[in-house]
Design an enzyme around this catalytic site. Structure first.
Site, PDB file in Angstrom:
ATOM      1  N   LYS A 118       0.668  -5.673   5.643  1.00 14.27           N
ATOM      2  CA  LYS A 118       2.056  -5.582   4.808  1.00 14.27           C
ATOM      3  C   LYS A 118       2.861  -6.931   5.400  1.00 14.27           C
ATOM      4  O   LYS A 118       3.518  -7.587   4.582  1.00 14.27           O
ATOM      5  CB  LYS A 118       2.797  -4.638   4.886  1.00 14.27           C
ATOM      6  CG  LYS A 118       2.444  -3.367   4.224  1.00 14.27           C
ATOM      7  CD  LYS A 118       3.352  -2.563   3.658  1.00 14.27           C
ATOM      8  CE  LYS A 118       3.001  -1.300   2.714  1.00 14.27           C
ATOM      9  NZ  LYS A 118       3.918  -0.421   2.378  1.00 14.27           N
ATOM     10  N   LYS A 200      -9.126  -1.959  -0.762  1.00 18.61           N
ATOM     11  CA  LYS A 200      -8.546  -0.851  -1.136  1.00 18.61           C
ATOM     12  C   LYS A 200      -7.926  -0.831  -2.551  1.00 18.61           C
ATOM     13  O   LYS A 200      -7.106  -1.795  -2.826  1.00 18.61           O
ATOM     14  CB  LYS A 200      -7.766  -0.267  -0.103  1.00 18.61           C
ATOM     15  CG  LYS A 200      -7.265   1.168  -0.385  1.00 18.61           C
ATOM     16  CD  LYS A 200      -6.016   1.358   0.672  1.00 18.61           C
ATOM     17  CE  LYS A 200      -4.679   0.768   0.257  1.00 18.61           C
ATOM     18  NZ  LYS A 200      -3.544   1.440   1.039  1.00 18.61           N
ATOM     19  N   LYS A 203      -1.476  -0.346  -5.576  1.00 17.79           N
ATOM     20  CA  LYS A 203      -0.696  -0.663  -6.665  1.00 17.79           C
ATOM     21  C   LYS A 203      -0.239  -2.067  -6.501  1.00 17.79           C
ATOM     22  O   LYS A 203       0.208  -2.703  -7.725  1.00 17.79           O
ATOM     23  CB  LYS A 203       0.467   0.463  -7.067  1.00 17.79           C
ATOM     24  CG  LYS A 203       0.959   0.958  -6.022  1.00 17.79           C
ATOM     25  CD  LYS A 203       2.078   2.332  -6.163  1.00 17.79           C
ATOM     26  CE  LYS A 203       2.055   3.156  -5.066  1.00 17.79           C
ATOM     27  NZ  LYS A 203       2.701   4.544  -5.254  1.00 17.79           N
TER      28      LYS A 203
HETATM   29  P1  TYM Z   1       0.677   5.631   0.136  1.00 17.66           P
HETATM   30  O1  TYM Z   1       2.087   5.918  -0.873  1.00 17.66           O
HETATM   31  O2  TYM Z   1       0.253   4.149   0.222  1.00 17.66           O
HETATM   32  O3  TYM Z   1      -0.409   6.460  -0.575  1.00 17.66           O
HETATM   33  C1  TYM Z   1      -0.346   7.744  -0.895  1.00 17.66           C
HETATM   34  C2  TYM Z   1      -1.727   8.730  -0.485  1.00 17.66           C
HETATM   35  O4  TYM Z   1      -2.588   8.165  -1.378  1.00 17.66           O
HETATM   36  C3  TYM Z   1      -3.714   7.746  -0.526  1.00 17.66           C
HETATM   37  N1  TYM Z   1      -4.569   6.679  -1.138  1.00 17.66           N
HETATM   38  C4  TYM Z   1      -5.651   6.347  -1.319  1.00 17.66           C
HETATM   39  N2  TYM Z   1      -6.512   7.037  -0.776  1.00 17.66           N
HETATM   40  C5  TYM Z   1      -7.932   6.745  -1.225  1.00 17.66           C
HETATM   41  N3  TYM Z   1      -8.101   5.576  -1.862  1.00 17.66           N
HETATM   42  C6  TYM Z   1      -7.136   4.659  -2.190  1.00 17.66           C
HETATM   43  N4  TYM Z   1      -7.428   3.559  -2.753  1.00 17.66           N
HETATM   44  C7  TYM Z   1      -5.748   5.154  -2.056  1.00 17.66           C
HETATM   45  N5  TYM Z   1      -4.549   4.585  -2.050  1.00 17.66           N
HETATM   46  C8  TYM Z   1      -3.756   5.478  -1.412  1.00 17.66           C
HETATM   47  C9  TYM Z   1      -3.185   7.462   0.804  1.00 17.66           C
HETATM   48  O5  TYM Z   1      -4.081   7.601   1.805  1.00 17.66           O
HETATM   49  C10 TYM Z   1      -2.182   8.353   1.057  1.00 17.66           C
HETATM   50  O6  TYM Z   1      -2.432   9.667   1.286  1.00 17.66           O
HETATM   51  N6  TYM Z   1       2.338   6.198   4.637  1.00 17.66           N
HETATM   52  C11 TYM Z   1       2.060   6.724   3.779  1.00 17.66           C
HETATM   53  C12 TYM Z   1       2.969   7.853   2.773  1.00 17.66           C
HETATM   54  C13 TYM Z   1       3.581   8.729   3.780  1.00 17.66           C
HETATM   55  C14 TYM Z   1       3.085   9.928   4.346  1.00 17.66           C
HETATM   56  C15 TYM Z   1       3.950  10.553   5.053  1.00 17.66           C
HETATM   57  C16 TYM Z   1       1.766  10.504   4.187  1.00 17.66           C
HETATM   58  C17 TYM Z   1       4.896   8.667   4.199  1.00 17.66           C
HETATM   59  N7  TYM Z   1       5.273   9.784   5.073  1.00 17.66           N
HETATM   60  C18 TYM Z   1       3.754  11.604   5.725  1.00 17.66           C
HETATM   61  C19 TYM Z   1       1.489  11.721   4.905  1.00 17.66           C
HETATM   62  C20 TYM Z   1       2.552  12.235   5.573  1.00 17.66           C
HETATM   63  C21 TYM Z   1       1.532   5.896   2.638  1.00 17.66           C
HETATM   64  O7  TYM Z   1       1.943   4.813   2.548  1.00 17.66           O
HETATM   65  O8  TYM Z   1       0.776   6.336   1.569  1.00 17.66           O
END
Ligand code: TYM
Length: 336
Positions: A118, A200, A203
């Site tokens: 990032k 990956k 968005k």
């Molecule tokens: P975030 O918002 O980027 O993504 C949300 C969830 O979706 C999964 N994910 C994917 N899985 C497979 N292939 C992909 N291309 C893909 N893109 C996203 C992510 O692994 C995630 O599970 N830090 C976290 C958000 C967060 C969180 C938490 C998660 C904040 N607090 C507490 C679990 C527990 C994040 O940026 O996810």
């Protein structure tokens, strides 16, 4: 059985409200949340505080947060069975986040891959929140004494640091936090970009056409799959090393059509990539259609969304404040 042993295990997970959910977050996370909600006590949040680590337009963020809640419900998360809430509605997250920041090391935070990625993408805004992002995430999880955290593969490292912080705190003050485990799906843990299958699906890369959103129109989804990058050759065979594009499409198809990878190989043996890509597009369209339709309808019912938010915040706060109070007590803060 005592009340304690009869208690269900706890799950917490969250997704940033930085745009409509993607096929990646649906396959990597939400689909599994729905499955797990049968068996566990589940807390699923919309992490708006994490979203502001990159600049957000206020009106868009507000809309995205509510629409994401509508998408959670439309994807099958019943707001009565699960605690669905917005992170900023529960102040304990920020409060525990501060405390845990004093037990997270500069060196370990510097090693986080997501921070490095990032920072590279937002070179003009490498803010402190981006750096301490995993600390707030640790607070999200540890507040609820979560046993399991269902996430995609990219969050593995954040789960590790959460465990390290929790163990460090427990080591100093005695048993305070449950040490959580990551729950990562066998199939679809890392859905790749359709245009550059080495990256990956995300968005933030939506403009390239390699990312499918769960609210995308069927014709846009089909176009994205027809244009998806495949590999040289014509065989539909699972081999992420030499055939990353095809292997990614196979995983997406296997999940959406509920088939195993060998079944997918058999189904498309002797058929060309064109035929295969069209079938993947159709399976994704049919999987997402009911979710998109329900989410659009629910997003229009702002009163219902506000009610779900308020109820979720109340139930989440109850659990979170219990942990925070215990932490404050252990630290030596004078309790009110
Ligand atoms: P975030 O918002 O980027 O993504 C949300 C969830 O979706 C999964 N994910 C994917 N899985 C497979 N292939 C992909 N291309 C893909 N893109 C996203 C992510 O692994 C995630 O599970 N830090 C976290 C958000 C967060 C969180 C938490 C998660 C904040 N607090 C507490 C679990 C527990 C994040 O940026 O996810």
């Amino acid at each position: 059985m005592t009340v304690e042993t009869a208690k269900k295990k706890v799950i917490l997970s969250g997704i940033q409200s930085s745009g409509a959910l993607t096929l990646g977050s649906y396959i990597g996370a939400i689909r599994n949340w729905v499955e797990l909600s049968e068996e566990y006590d589940c807390y699923y949040c919309i992490v708006d505080m994490h979203a502001i680590t990159v600049r957000q337009d206020p009106e868009t963020l507000r809309r995205n947060t509510l629409e994401q809640l509508a998408q959670y419900v439309a994807a099958g998360l019943d707001p009565k069975r699960n605690v669905l809430f917005v992170q900023s509605h529960v102040p304990s997250h920020a409060q525990l986040g501060w405390v845990l920041g004093c037990y997270a090391m500069f060196g370990e935070l510097s090693r986080m891959t997501q921070f490095k990625e990032k920072s590279a993408k937002n070179a003009g805004n490498i803010n402190a929140g981006l750096f301490t992002y995993p600390v707030l995430m640790a607070a999200d999880i540890l507040l609820y004494q979560a046993d399991l955290v269902p996430v995609g593969d990219d969050q593995r490292q954040h789960l590790e640091i959460t465990r390290d912080i929790a163990m460090r705190f427990n080591g100093i003050y005695g048993e305070t936090f449950k040490i959580p485990e990551a729950h990562i799906p066998k199939l679809g843990a890392r859905v790749m970009d359709l245009q550059s299958p080495g990256n990956k699906m995300s968005k933030s890369e939506a403009a390239s056409g390699g990312c499918v959103g769960i609210m995308d129109k069927p014709e846009d989804i089909m176009r994205a799959f027809k244009r998806a990058v495949t590999d040289s050759g014509s065989e539909v065979r699972f081999d992420p090393e030499t055939k990353p594009g095809v292997s990614n499409l196979m995983q997406i198809y296997a999940v959406c059509a509920n088939k195993t990878l060998p079944e997918v190989e058999r189904e498309f043996s002797g058929r060309g990539y064109g035929d295969f890509k069209r079938s993947v597009g159709e399976a994704v369209i049919e999987t997402l259609r009911p979710i998109r339709e329900d989410a659009s309808r629910l997003a229009g019912d702002r009163a219902l969304l506000a009610e779900i938010c308020a109820d979720g915040a109340e139930r989440a706060s109850l659990a979170a404040e219990r942990t925070l109070r215990n932490v404050y007590d252990k630290l030596g803060f004078v309790l009110k």
